[in-house]
Design a protein around this motif. Structure first.
Motif, PDB file in Angstrom:
ATOM      1  N   ASN A 190      24.384  27.091 -15.835  1.00  0.00           N
ATOM      2  CA  ASN A 190      23.221  27.610 -16.568  1.00  0.00           C
ATOM      3  C   ASN A 190      22.123  28.037 -15.615  1.00  0.00           C
ATOM      4  O   ASN A 190      22.028  27.517 -14.498  1.00  0.00           O
ATOM      5  N   PHE A 191      21.266  28.922 -16.100  1.00  0.00           N
ATOM      6  CA  PHE A 191      20.184  29.418 -15.246  1.00  0.00           C
ATOM      7  C   PHE A 191      19.232  28.294 -14.840  1.00  0.00           C
ATOM      8  O   PHE A 191      18.639  28.335 -13.760  1.00  0.00           O
ATOM      9  N   LEU A 239      24.762  23.830 -23.977  1.00  0.00           N
ATOM     10  CA  LEU A 239      23.359  24.071 -23.638  1.00  0.00           C
ATOM     11  C   LEU A 239      22.889  25.418 -24.208  1.00  0.00           C
ATOM     12  O   LEU A 239      21.832  25.523 -24.824  1.00  0.00           O
ATOM     13  N   THR A 258      20.494  25.921 -27.632  1.00  0.00           N
ATOM     14  CA  THR A 258      19.251  26.679 -27.418  1.00  0.00           C
ATOM     15  C   THR A 258      19.104  27.738 -28.507  1.00  0.00           C
ATOM     16  O   THR A 258      18.035  27.885 -29.119  1.00  0.00           O
ATOM     17  N   TYR A 313      18.068  26.135 -31.825  1.00  0.00           N
ATOM     18  CA  TYR A 313      16.650  25.808 -32.049  1.00  0.00           C
ATOM     19  C   TYR A 313      15.772  27.063 -32.091  1.00  0.00           C
ATOM     20  O   TYR A 313      14.782  27.118 -32.819  1.00  0.00           O
ATOM     21  N   GLY A 353      24.658  34.436 -21.071  1.00  0.00           N
ATOM     22  CA  GLY A 353      25.282  33.282 -21.724  1.00  0.00           C
ATOM     23  C   GLY A 353      24.598  32.956 -23.044  1.00  0.00           C
ATOM     24  O   GLY A 353      25.236  32.918 -24.110  1.00  0.00           O
ATOM     25  N   VAL A 354      23.290  32.728 -23.012  1.00  0.00           N
ATOM     26  CA  VAL A 354      22.546  32.483 -24.250  1.00  0.00           C
ATOM     27  C   VAL A 354      22.579  33.756 -25.099  1.00  0.00           C
ATOM     28  O   VAL A 354      22.749  33.700 -26.330  1.00  0.00           O
ATOM     29  N   GLY A 414      20.645  44.808 -18.459  1.00  0.00           N
ATOM     30  CA  GLY A 414      20.409  45.530 -17.217  1.00  0.00           C
ATOM     31  C   GLY A 414      21.390  46.649 -16.888  1.00  0.00           C
ATOM     32  O   GLY A 414      21.186  47.346 -15.890  1.00  0.00           O
ATOM     33  N   SER A 461      13.279  35.294 -22.134  1.00  0.00           N
ATOM     34  CA  SER A 461      13.648  34.330 -21.087  1.00  0.00           C
ATOM     35  C   SER A 461      13.563  34.967 -19.704  1.00  0.00           C
ATOM     36  O   SER A 461      13.973  34.373 -18.716  1.00  0.00           O
ATOM     37  N   GLY A 473      11.941  31.145 -20.843  1.00  0.00           N
ATOM     38  CA  GLY A 473      12.580  31.136 -19.532  1.00  0.00           C
ATOM     39  C   GLY A 473      11.863  32.064 -18.574  1.00  0.00           C
ATOM     40  O   GLY A 473      10.903  32.758 -18.950  1.00  0.00           O
ATOM     41  N   ALA A 532      13.686  34.000 -15.669  1.00  0.00           N
ATOM     42  CA  ALA A 532      14.730  34.452 -14.736  1.00  0.00           C
ATOM     43  C   ALA A 532      14.167  35.374 -13.648  1.00  0.00           C
ATOM     44  O   ALA A 532      14.693  35.422 -12.541  1.00  0.00           O
ATOM     45  N   SER A 533      13.078  36.112 -13.953  1.00  0.00           N
ATOM     46  CA  SER A 533      12.506  37.025 -12.955  1.00  0.00           C
ATOM     47  C   SER A 533      11.286  36.426 -12.270  1.00  0.00           C
ATOM     48  O   SER A 533      10.647  37.077 -11.455  1.00  0.00           O
ATOM     49  N   THR A 535      11.319  24.041 -24.970  1.00  0.00           N
ATOM     50  CA  THR A 535      12.497  23.727 -24.161  1.00  0.00           C
ATOM     51  C   THR A 535      13.504  22.983 -25.023  1.00  0.00           C
ATOM     52  O   THR A 535      13.136  22.235 -25.938  1.00  0.00           O
ATOM     53  N   GLU A 564      22.728  34.381 -10.406  1.00  0.00           N
ATOM     54  CA  GLU A 564      21.377  34.696  -9.919  1.00  0.00           C
ATOM     55  C   GLU A 564      21.202  36.186  -9.636  1.00  0.00           C
ATOM     56  O   GLU A 564      20.097  36.714  -9.722  1.00  0.00           O
ATOM     57  N   ARG A 589      22.648  38.673 -11.220  1.00  0.00           N
ATOM     58  CA  ARG A 589      22.865  39.453 -12.441  1.00  0.00           C
ATOM     59  C   ARG A 589      24.263  40.066 -12.510  1.00  0.00           C
ATOM     60  O   ARG A 589      24.454  41.095 -13.145  1.00  0.00           O
ATOM     61  N   THR A 642      26.888  38.461 -13.792  1.00  0.00           N
ATOM     62  CA  THR A 642      27.692  37.819 -14.838  1.00  0.00           C
ATOM     63  C   THR A 642      27.354  38.356 -16.221  1.00  0.00           C
ATOM     64  O   THR A 642      26.284  38.918 -16.455  1.00  0.00           O
TER      65      THR A 642
HETATM   66  P1  NDP Z   1      22.047  34.478 -18.322  1.00  0.00           P
HETATM   67  O1  NDP Z   1      23.528  34.490 -18.380  1.00  0.00           O
HETATM   68  O2  NDP Z   1      21.304  35.098 -19.456  1.00  0.00           O
HETATM   69  O3  NDP Z   1      21.596  35.092 -16.946  1.00  0.00           O
HETATM   70  C1  NDP Z   1      20.265  35.523 -16.775  1.00  0.00           C
HETATM   71  C2  NDP Z   1      20.130  37.016 -17.041  1.00  0.00           C
HETATM   72  O4  NDP Z   1      18.772  37.363 -16.961  1.00  0.00           O
HETATM   73  C3  NDP Z   1      20.832  37.903 -16.010  1.00  0.00           C
HETATM   74  O5  NDP Z   1      22.209  38.081 -16.245  1.00  0.00           O
HETATM   75  C4  NDP Z   1      20.068  39.196 -16.161  1.00  0.00           C
HETATM   76  O6  NDP Z   1      20.639  39.986 -17.214  1.00  0.00           O
HETATM   77  C5  NDP Z   1      18.682  38.730 -16.652  1.00  0.00           C
HETATM   78  N1  NDP Z   1      17.656  38.968 -15.620  1.00  0.00           N
HETATM   79  C6  NDP Z   1      16.623  39.802 -15.749  1.00  0.00           C
HETATM   80  N2  NDP Z   1      15.877  39.796 -14.656  1.00  0.00           N
HETATM   81  C7  NDP Z   1      16.463  38.954 -13.792  1.00  0.00           C
HETATM   82  C8  NDP Z   1      16.142  38.572 -12.455  1.00  0.00           C
HETATM   83  N3  NDP Z   1      15.079  39.037 -11.796  1.00  0.00           N
HETATM   84  N4  NDP Z   1      16.975  37.681 -11.845  1.00  0.00           N
HETATM   85  C9  NDP Z   1      18.044  37.194 -12.469  1.00  0.00           C
HETATM   86  N5  NDP Z   1      18.389  37.527 -13.749  1.00  0.00           N
HETATM   87  C10 NDP Z   1      17.587  38.409 -14.401  1.00  0.00           C
HETATM   88  O7  NDP Z   1      21.550  32.954 -18.138  1.00  0.00           O
HETATM   89  P2  NDP Z   1      21.589  31.765 -19.194  1.00  0.00           P
HETATM   90  O8  NDP Z   1      22.322  32.184 -20.403  1.00  0.00           O
HETATM   91  O9  NDP Z   1      21.992  30.527 -18.486  1.00  0.00           O
HETATM   92  O10 NDP Z   1      20.050  31.579 -19.566  1.00  0.00           O
HETATM   93  C11 NDP Z   1      19.304  32.654 -20.105  1.00  0.00           C
HETATM   94  C12 NDP Z   1      17.838  32.344 -20.016  1.00  0.00           C
HETATM   95  O11 NDP Z   1      17.494  31.383 -21.011  1.00  0.00           O
HETATM   96  C13 NDP Z   1      17.367  31.781 -18.676  1.00  0.00           C
HETATM   97  O12 NDP Z   1      16.114  32.337 -18.337  1.00  0.00           O
HETATM   98  C14 NDP Z   1      17.220  30.310 -18.988  1.00  0.00           C
HETATM   99  O13 NDP Z   1      16.323  29.685 -18.148  1.00  0.00           O
HETATM  100  C15 NDP Z   1      16.737  30.360 -20.414  1.00  0.00           C
HETATM  101  N6  NDP Z   1      16.992  29.113 -21.122  1.00  0.00           N
HETATM  102  C16 NDP Z   1      15.943  28.410 -21.606  1.00  0.00           C
HETATM  103  C17 NDP Z   1      16.131  27.268 -22.337  1.00  0.00           C
HETATM  104  C18 NDP Z   1      14.983  26.578 -22.962  1.00  0.00           C
HETATM  105  O14 NDP Z   1      15.194  25.687 -23.806  1.00  0.00           O
HETATM  106  N7  NDP Z   1      13.753  26.915 -22.640  1.00  0.00           N
HETATM  107  C19 NDP Z   1      17.468  26.695 -22.530  1.00  0.00           C
HETATM  108  C20 NDP Z   1      18.538  27.551 -22.034  1.00  0.00           C
HETATM  109  C21 NDP Z   1      18.287  28.692 -21.329  1.00  0.00           C
HETATM  110  P3  NDP Z   1      20.478  41.609 -17.144  1.00  0.00           P
HETATM  111  O15 NDP Z   1      21.190  42.054 -15.896  1.00  0.00           O
HETATM  112  O16 NDP Z   1      21.106  42.064 -18.388  1.00  0.00           O
HETATM  113  O17 NDP Z   1      19.006  41.859 -17.074  1.00  0.00           O
END
Ligand code: NDP
Length: 327
Positions: free
Chosen positions: A44-45, A125, A129, A132, A154-155, A175, A218, A241, A243-244, A267, A315, A317, A319
């Motif tokens: 997971n991220f 996970l 998510t 909720y 994934g989410v 993306g 996220s 979230g 991610a960026s 969360t 990390e 992108r 996947t």
């Molecule tokens: P993902 O499989 O969704 O991977 C993250 C995706 O974010 C990437 O594939 C990419 O998709 C996109 N992305 C956009 N900008 C960036 C960047 N700068 N660096 C990396 N990735 C980027 O991960 P998960 O399914 O594990 O999680 C998704 C999000 O949900 C995460 O941010 C995670 O932290 C959040 N989350 C939050 C929870 C909570 O309860 N608060 C619980 C579970 C997850 P693309 O190439 O299409 O842009």
């Protein structure tokens, strides 16, 4: 001789090179704990945020928040699990990237026969998510429109299918054009390639200028301000979230100017803290999967030894859907 289990541990925050695999002692479960032998672990991220120190942890620390396997031993006072039972979890503390572990039992859920270990490790996970976000964060009803970023992740792929099953129109972003097609194949009504198109303009166009009821964001730094501009008056921003990178500090008065917007930063782990809520969330997720409304996509699979490659792929992108590790 004391048993040990192969476990991924970090001694410092940093890049994927800080991930170390070692044999760690495996004790018996204490009161309220179980020992679980993992069949499959989920990636997971949040594992990346923990590794890089965005979510700091006491070091050294094992990593991983999600896995599925078989209960090997049950501690005193645990009544919902038994020896030999199939089970899965999303839970703190981290330590799921391992062959086996001892952990608090409250968030470990009995796994129905119809759900494989792989699917469970790929969805606990991420799926809870989505549960909720769609059922516990803000009231959502059939016909509502949601903007959901990273819809092919994934989410994201679970969210696309979940929204469709609830009659909610999900506008995704992703993306690449291939990722957009995948999100639409999984139920997104529209998907915007936010690397090549201005997602705010496209959302305005798709909604005929009205905006969306809810944004589920996220991505954080790169999308936060644009996401707010996609909302209808009285709309709800769910920032869940980064991610960026972290979301910028906000001037709360801006929410009034943009039309009495609401904002929350939830969360999963707050929800899972209540044992009964956690088990109910898992049951609703299992029901969606057993009923065929949600299919779990395992698009990447790595042996535990290659955890650094797995994290690098997530990390950067590379996947789609879920990634699992084989201990
Ligand atoms: P993902 O499989 O969704 O991977 C993250 C995706 O974010 C990437 O594939 C990419 O998709 C996109 N992305 C956009 N900008 C960036 C960047 N700068 N660096 C990396 N990735 C980027 O991960 P998960 O399914 O594990 O999680 C998704 C999000 O949900 C995460 O941010 C995670 O932290 C959040 N989350 C939050 C929870 C909570 O309860 N608060 C619980 C579970 C997850 P693309 O190439 O299409 O842009």
């Amino acid at each position: 001789m004391q048993q040990t289990a192969r476990t991924v541990v970090i001694y410092e925050h940093g890049g994927p090179e800080v991930l170390k695999i070692e044999d760690r002692p495996l004790g018996g479960p204490g009161p309220g704990e179980v020992r679980i032998r993992h069949h499959t672990c989920g990636l997971n991220f949040i594992d990346i945020y923990q590794r890089i120190g965005l979510y700091p942890m006491d070091l050294p620390h094992a990593l991983g928040m999600e896995a599925a396997g078989v209960i090997e031993a049950v501690g005193e006072g645990v009544t919902h699990l038994e020896h030999g039972q199939r089970a899965a979890y999303a839970a703190a503390p981290a330590g799921a990237y391992s062959a086996a572990r001892v952990m608090p039992a409250a968030q470990v859920c009995p796994l129905p026969d119809g759900i494989s270990f792989d699917a469970a490790a790929a969805m606990m996970l991420k799926g809870m998510t989505v549960e909720y976000l769609f059922h516990r964060t803000t009231p959502l009803k059939r016909g509502d429109t949601v903007l959901f970023h990273a819809a092919a992740g994934g989410v994201g792929l679970i969210a696309c299918q979940w929204a469709k099953s609830e009659g909610i129109t999900l506008i995704g972003t992703a993306g690449t054009d291939e990722k957009c097609s995948l999100a639409q194949f999984n139920g997104a009504a529209h998907c915007i390639n936010y690397r090549t198109e201005d997602f705010v303009e496209r959302v305005t166009e798709i909604t005929g200028g009205k905006g969306v009821d809810v944004v589920m964001d996220s991505i954080g730094a790169d999308t936060f301000n644009g996401s707010l501009n996609c909302l209808k008056p009285l709309g709800m921003m769910i920032s869940f979230g980064n991610a960026s990178g972290s979301v910028p500090l906000i001037d709360i008065g801006m929410l009034a100017k943009k039309g009495s917007l609401k904002i929350t930063r939830p969360t999963l782990f707050t929800h899972l803290a209540d044992h009964a809520v956690c088990q109910a969330m898992a049951r609703r997720l299992f029901g969606k999967v057993e009923g065929g409304e949600v299919k779990i996509h395992i698009d990447q699979r790595f042996p535990l030894d290659q955890v650094a490659d797995a994290q690098r792929a997530l990390e950067t992108r590379q996947t789609t859907g879920s990634t699992v590790l084989e201990p």
